[in-house]
Design an enzyme around this catalytic site. Structure first.
Site, PDB file in Angstrom:
ATOM      1  CG  HIS A 181      46.175  43.357  39.662  1.00 48.19           C
ATOM      2  ND1 HIS A 181      44.997  43.299  38.952  1.00 48.19           N
ATOM      3  CD2 HIS A 181      46.974  42.410  39.115  1.00 48.19           C
ATOM      4  CE1 HIS A 181      45.078  42.365  38.020  1.00 48.19           C
ATOM      5  NE2 HIS A 181      46.278  41.809  38.104  1.00 48.19           N
ATOM      6  CG  ASP A 201      42.425  45.437  39.015  1.00 52.43           C
ATOM      7  OD1 ASP A 201      43.504  46.062  38.988  1.00 52.43           O
ATOM      8  OD2 ASP A 201      42.345  44.206  38.832  1.00 52.43           O
ATOM      9  N   GLY A 236      49.233  36.498  33.827  1.00 54.43           N
ATOM     10  CA  GLY A 236      49.861  37.278  32.778  1.00 54.43           C
ATOM     11  C   GLY A 236      48.867  37.955  31.857  1.00 54.43           C
ATOM     12  CB  SER A 242      46.486  41.043  34.978  1.00 58.22           C
ATOM     13  OG  SER A 242      45.892  40.198  35.920  1.00 58.22           O
ATOM     14  CB  SER A 247      40.068  42.642  37.032  1.00 61.54           C
ATOM     15  OG  SER A 247      40.364  42.646  38.412  1.00 61.54           O
TER      16      SER A 247
END
Length: 376
Positions: free
Chosen positions: A220, A248, A328, A330, A345
């Site tokens: 993402h 993801d 942030g 991720s 994720s």
């Protein structure tokens, strides 16, 4: 101090892990120790362990990880899943056939007799995956200990007609139990903030693990072809592959004078950790995460093969943890001991009040794109 020191390194290369670190910060030789002193310190802080307890747990988890594969093969089609017990330091393996129990015990595992095999539970979950889930349904996964598929619903929406309708259809798929969760999950990307590992467009994320030729991260965070820059704005590479939702995960090539090393950044709060492999930790094992916002955090593996229902769509085959995360983080690294586990994720909550976070398993990403993990 970290960012000032790193600025001089960017003209030479990047350390494509959960952040940027100088080579001198990593141990110069491979060690037999299960983890760095910093990782043990983090486990003590986040899991409430003494140093000796953290060391003993990592050793037990390493043994359990090795036993798990042997036990699965011994159980054959009667395999019903497995989980690690942190208190006893043992791995329990569920089987549907008493005839397989002795063979499984011979591997060193404890045995529990159950009704449904892992294959049957996975088939039931696959049927639920095909349903259209309302926003009040947070996630669902196979729970080997309960020997059922657990569907998590947002507590404030449990009586919603759409939620109840989904649960009725889910129960037709197989053995299902329902649990409540405080909030709906969301991804942990964030707007651009200077001084962080990488960004694309106006989205900031964290680097996951080094692979030969680049690094893996969350899908993402960027679409295929999107350019990726370091925290100083210098060009790193491009998203070579990306999938979200449904999955993801993504990977980014590294060029323009940047390179990769098998290190997960400790952000100054713990020692940087070498990555030596990607053996999958069992349910119940300890796990730590490195990300650009909340840095180094630890917790436990709560569930595997969970489908998470984000507002953007469902993501499959995720692993749920008790580790906190924030915007942030991720794409950042999940690691158990010195074994890479996955990339961050999303989840719910934060690192002030707590919460849960999911990661996409790293081995799935490697297999999908034909990548090789960079290990020490």
């Amino acid at each position: 101090m970290i960012r000032t020191g790193l600025s001089a390194l960017l003209v030479l290369g990047t350390w494509a892990t959960a952040g940027l670190v100088p080579a001198a910060a990593a141990p110069s030789t491979a060690s037999e120790a299960p983890a760095s002193a910093g990782l043990l310190s983090a486990m003590q802080k986040d899991l409430g362990l003494t140093k000796s307890q953290a060391e003993a747990r990592l050793a037990a988890e390493k043994t359990a990880t090795a036993v798990d594969g042997k036990a699965r093969r011994a159980a054959g089609s009667s395999y019903g899943g497995s989980w690690f017990n942190a208190d006893s330091g043992t791995l329990t393996v569920a089987v549907t056939s008493t005839g397989k129990a002795d063979a499984v015990r011979a591997t060193g595992a404890t045995v529990r007799l159950v009704k449904h095999s892992a294959r049957q539970l996975d088939a039931a979950k696959a049927k639920i995956d095909a349903l259209d889930a309302p926003t009040g349904v947070a996630s669902w996964h196979v729970d080997p200990k309960a020997n059922k598929v657990v569907v998590n619903v947002v507590a404030t929406q449990k009586n919603d007609n759409d939620v109840q309708g989904f649960l009725a259809r889910a129960r037709q798929a197989g053995p299902v139990t329902v649990e409540e969760t405080a909030k709906a999950p969301q991804t942990f990307a964030a707007g651009t903030v200077g001084g962080d590992p990488y960004y694309t467009g106006n989205v900031r994320c964290s680097i996951g693990f080094s692979v030969y030729g680049g690094f893996v991260t969350a899908g993402h965070c960027g679409r295929p072809g999107a350019g990726v820059s370091g925290w100083d704005g210098s060009y790193i590479g491009n998203f070579q592959g990306s999938s979200f939702p449904d999955n993801d995960y993504a990977w980014v090539n590294v060029g323009s004078g940047w390179w990769t090393v098998p290190v997960v950044l400790g952000w100054g709060s713990v020692s940087d950790q070498l990555v030596r492999g990607s053996n999958e930790a069992p349910i119940g094992a300890s796990i730590c995460r490195s990300g650009s916002t909340t840095h180094w955090r630890c917790g436990n593996v709560l569930a595997k093969n969970e489908t998470v229902n984000y507002s953007q769509g469902a993501v499959h085959q995720m692993t749920k943890t008790s580790v906190c995360a924030e915007g942030g983080d991720s794409g950042g690294s999940f690691i158990s001991g010195d074994q890479a586990q996955g990339v961050t994720s999303g989840g719910w909550g934060n690192c002030s009040s707590g919460g849960e976070t999911w990661y996409q398993p790293v081995n799935e990403i490697l297999n999908r794109y034909g990548l090789t993990l960079h290990t020490a």
